[in-house]
Design a protein around this motif. Structure first.
Motif, PDB file in Angstrom:
ATOM      1  N   ASN A 112      10.347 -12.661   4.608  1.00  0.00           N
ATOM      2  CA  ASN A 112       9.836 -11.368   4.155  1.00  0.00           C
ATOM      3  C   ASN A 112      10.334 -10.262   5.082  1.00  0.00           C
ATOM      4  N   ILE A 113      10.729  -9.147   4.471  1.00  0.00           N
ATOM      5  CA  ILE A 113      11.021  -7.946   5.254  1.00  0.00           C
ATOM      6  C   ILE A 113      10.132  -6.831   4.703  1.00  0.00           C
ATOM      7  N   TYR A 114       9.767  -5.909   5.598  1.00  0.00           N
ATOM      8  CA  TYR A 114       8.864  -4.823   5.223  1.00  0.00           C
ATOM      9  C   TYR A 114       9.466  -3.499   5.652  1.00  0.00           C
ATOM     10  N   LEU A 115       9.209  -2.474   4.859  1.00  0.00           N
ATOM     11  CA  LEU A 115       9.627  -1.118   5.203  1.00  0.00           C
ATOM     12  C   LEU A 115       8.398  -0.224   5.206  1.00  0.00           C
TER      13      LEU A 115
ATOM     14  N   SER B 203      15.627   4.607   9.976  1.00  0.00           N
ATOM     15  CA  SER B 203      15.840   5.208  11.297  1.00  0.00           C
ATOM     16  C   SER B 203      15.532   4.240  12.435  1.00  0.00           C
ATOM     17  N   ARG B 204      14.672   3.228  12.170  1.00  0.00           N
ATOM     18  CA  ARG B 204      14.314   2.255  13.208  1.00  0.00           C
ATOM     19  C   ARG B 204      14.248   0.863  12.595  1.00  0.00           C
ATOM     20  N   VAL B 205      14.717  -0.118  13.360  1.00  0.00           N
ATOM     21  CA  VAL B 205      14.630  -1.520  12.977  1.00  0.00           C
ATOM     22  C   VAL B 205      13.797  -2.229  14.034  1.00  0.00           C
TER      23      VAL B 205
ATOM     24  N   SER C 132      12.295   9.231   6.702  1.00  0.00           N
ATOM     25  CA  SER C 132      13.046   7.975   6.701  1.00  0.00           C
ATOM     26  C   SER C 132      12.064   6.806   6.671  1.00  0.00           C
ATOM     27  N   TRP C 133      12.567   5.588   6.968  1.00  0.00           N
ATOM     28  CA  TRP C 133      11.741   4.388   6.941  1.00  0.00           C
ATOM     29  C   TRP C 133      12.008   3.552   8.179  1.00  0.00           C
ATOM     30  N   THR C 134      10.990   2.804   8.602  1.00  0.00           N
ATOM     31  CA  THR C 134      11.142   1.801   9.659  1.00  0.00           C
ATOM     32  C   THR C 134      11.146   0.431   9.018  1.00  0.00           C
ATOM     33  N   LEU C 135      12.125  -0.372   9.363  1.00  0.00           N
ATOM     34  CA  LEU C 135      12.277  -1.718   8.824  1.00  0.00           C
ATOM     35  C   LEU C 135      11.706  -2.737   9.808  1.00  0.00           C
TER      36      LEU C 135
ATOM     37  N   VAL D  89       0.897  -1.160   0.000  1.00  0.00           N
ATOM     38  CA  VAL D  89       0.000   0.000   0.000  1.00  0.00           C
ATOM     39  C   VAL D  89       0.931   1.204   0.000  1.00  0.00           C
ATOM     40  N   PRO D  90       0.432   2.402  -0.270  1.00  0.00           N
ATOM     41  CA  PRO D  90       1.334   3.555  -0.247  1.00  0.00           C
ATOM     42  C   PRO D  90       2.110   3.654   1.062  1.00  0.00           C
ATOM     43  N   GLY D  91       3.415   3.729   0.929  1.00  0.00           N
ATOM     44  CA  GLY D  91       4.264   3.857   2.102  1.00  0.00           C
ATOM     45  C   GLY D  91       4.632   2.570   2.792  1.00  0.00           C
ATOM     46  N   VAL D  92       4.316   1.414   2.176  1.00  0.00           N
ATOM     47  CA  VAL D  92       4.704   0.108   2.729  1.00  0.00           C
ATOM     48  C   VAL D  92       5.318  -0.723   1.612  1.00  0.00           C
ATOM     49  N   LEU D  93       6.576  -1.128   1.785  1.00  0.00           N
ATOM     50  CA  LEU D  93       7.301  -1.915   0.787  1.00  0.00           C
ATOM     51  C   LEU D  93       7.583  -3.304   1.320  1.00  0.00           C
ATOM     52  N   TRP D  94       7.605  -4.257   0.390  1.00  0.00           N
ATOM     53  CA  TRP D  94       7.821  -5.669   0.731  1.00  0.00           C
ATOM     54  C   TRP D  94       8.962  -6.198  -0.113  1.00  0.00           C
ATOM     55  N   ALA D  95       9.928  -6.865   0.527  1.00  0.00           N
ATOM     56  CA  ALA D  95      11.033  -7.518  -0.184  1.00  0.00           C
ATOM     57  C   ALA D  95      11.305  -8.852   0.491  1.00  0.00           C
ATOM     58  N   ARG D  96      12.161  -9.636  -0.154  1.00  0.00           N
ATOM     59  CA  ARG D  96      12.512 -10.947   0.388  1.00  0.00           C
ATOM     60  C   ARG D  96      14.025 -11.096   0.491  1.00  0.00           C
TER      61      ARG D  96
END
Length: 366
Positions: free
Chosen positions: A61-64, A101-103, A70-73, A43-50
């Motif tokens: 899966n990791i999400y940002l 900025s945050r994990v 900045s972004w939170t992981l 969705v806007p502002g949420v990214l998904w990678a593997r």
């Protein structure tokens, strides 16, 4: 709620086919996961990678989540050269414009916490997780000693595993030392019912048990998003295992209680963003299916122990029918014991101890 990609599926556990599958309807807004080195906008502002894993389950899966400038992981992947290379490909490609900025780490398993220290150092980011996850990882990362290894060896042998098998499985935990980078010296604790802001979104912290103690889930009521970690996944049941330090523990009871809590406290129409597999809709039915799945496995154990006394080692091939390597056996063995302990707690099985060996029968038959 109807979305593109409705799909009927049957589930299986992490290591073997479900004995009593229940057909349900899950809905998948994304039919394919992001390719290696790519990201998908959920969705806007949420990214998904593997990030790749060196196991049969070959990814995490990791999400940002956009967090102002900045972004939170959410979760990090495992500490291997391949995983780090995958991260560098992302950071030099589709994520080259971002700063973290945050994990947030959902739990202490290496595929989720393994690169937290490395990424926090790289970005100067703050680590957020449960106290249980942080302290468990720190304790495990202390070099194992001979007494500890002997305890694990005796634990497996007492439940019917051969000494050769126990020797292989008992040292499996030492792999953790290589798969988790050193954590930052400080962290921010997340606890049940906390509310945290990530950009414009408010998330409620939910904690889950069974797969990992005090596993962190994040629920955004505004956008109906649930970052569900490993508590609930589209096709597999997460491993639910007894820890050798708590041999009579009831993680399956904790897991089932968390599933009931999720059905009661969270709406059915959230988009479930899991630690593995694809995002999906159908939270409540998936919870019910997992409950039925584990009850089916308990029934297999009851049937076997009604016929004759069984050790945990005797029961493993009943629940897990394919050949298992030492890595898989460690999970299969302790998950089988989790089902046994649940049945003992329910007074449906009783233990028979002969010397240091333990076998189980249905209650009232010994």
């Amino acid at each position: 709620m109807k979305v593109p990609g409705s799909h009927r599926l049957r589930t299986h556990s992490g290591l073997s086919a479900t004995q009593h599958p229940v057909e349900i309807m899950l809905q998948f807004p994304f039919q394919s996961p992001p390719a290696a080195g790519q990201v998908t906008s959920v969705v806007p502002g949420v990214l998904w990678a593997r990030i790749p894993l060196p196991y049969r389950l070959d990814h995490v899966n990791i999400y940002l989540v956009q967090d102002g400038e900045s972004w939170t992981l959410i979760d990090t992947g495992i500490n291997t050269g391949v995983a780090k290379a995958a991260w560098l490909t992302l950071l030099e490609g589709p994520l080259s414009h971002i700063s973290v900025s945050r994990v947030i780490v959902t739990h202490h398993h290496p595929d989720h916490i393994g690169l937290a220290g490395w990424l926090c150092e790289k970005f100067g980011a703050e680590l957020l997780t449960s106290q249980t996850a942080y302290m468990t990882s720190r304790v495990i990362s202390l070099a194992p000693h001979e007494t500890g290894l002997r305890h694990y060896f005796d634990f497996y042998v007492s439940h019917g595993m051969s000494e050769e098998g126990a020797g292989l499985v008992a040292i499996h935990g030492s792999e953790y030392l290589m798969l988790v980078a050193e954590l930052p010296p400080t962290f921010l604790r997340l606890v049940l019912a906390d509310k945290i802001m990530i950009g414009r979104r408010e998330f409620r912290v939910v904690t889950a048990d069974g797969h990992a103690p005090e596993q962190i889930l994040l629920y955004c009521e505004q956008d109906k998003l649930l970052f569900a970690a490993d508590q609930i996944i589209e096709k597999i049941s997460p491993n639910v295992s007894v820890f050798a330090g708590e041999p009579n523990g009831d993680p399956l009871g904790h897991f089932l209680r968390t599933l009931r809590f999720m059905r009661q406290e969270l709406p059915d129409d959230v988009l479930v963003l899991s630690g593995h597999g694809r995002p999906f809709y159908g939270l409540h039915e998936r919870c019910l299916e997992l409950e039925a799945h584990h009850e089916g496995r308990c029934q297999l154990i009851r049937e076997a122990c009604t016929k004759s006394p069984h050790s945990v080692a005797d029961l493993v091939p009943i629940l897990f029918t394919r050949t298992l390597d030492a890595h898989q056996m460690s999970f299969a063995f302790t998950e089988t014991l989790a089902h046994v302990n649940r049945l003992v707690r329910r007074s449906e099985l009783a233990a028979i101890k002969t010397g240091e060996k333990v076998r189980y029968v249905t209650a009232g038959t010994r």
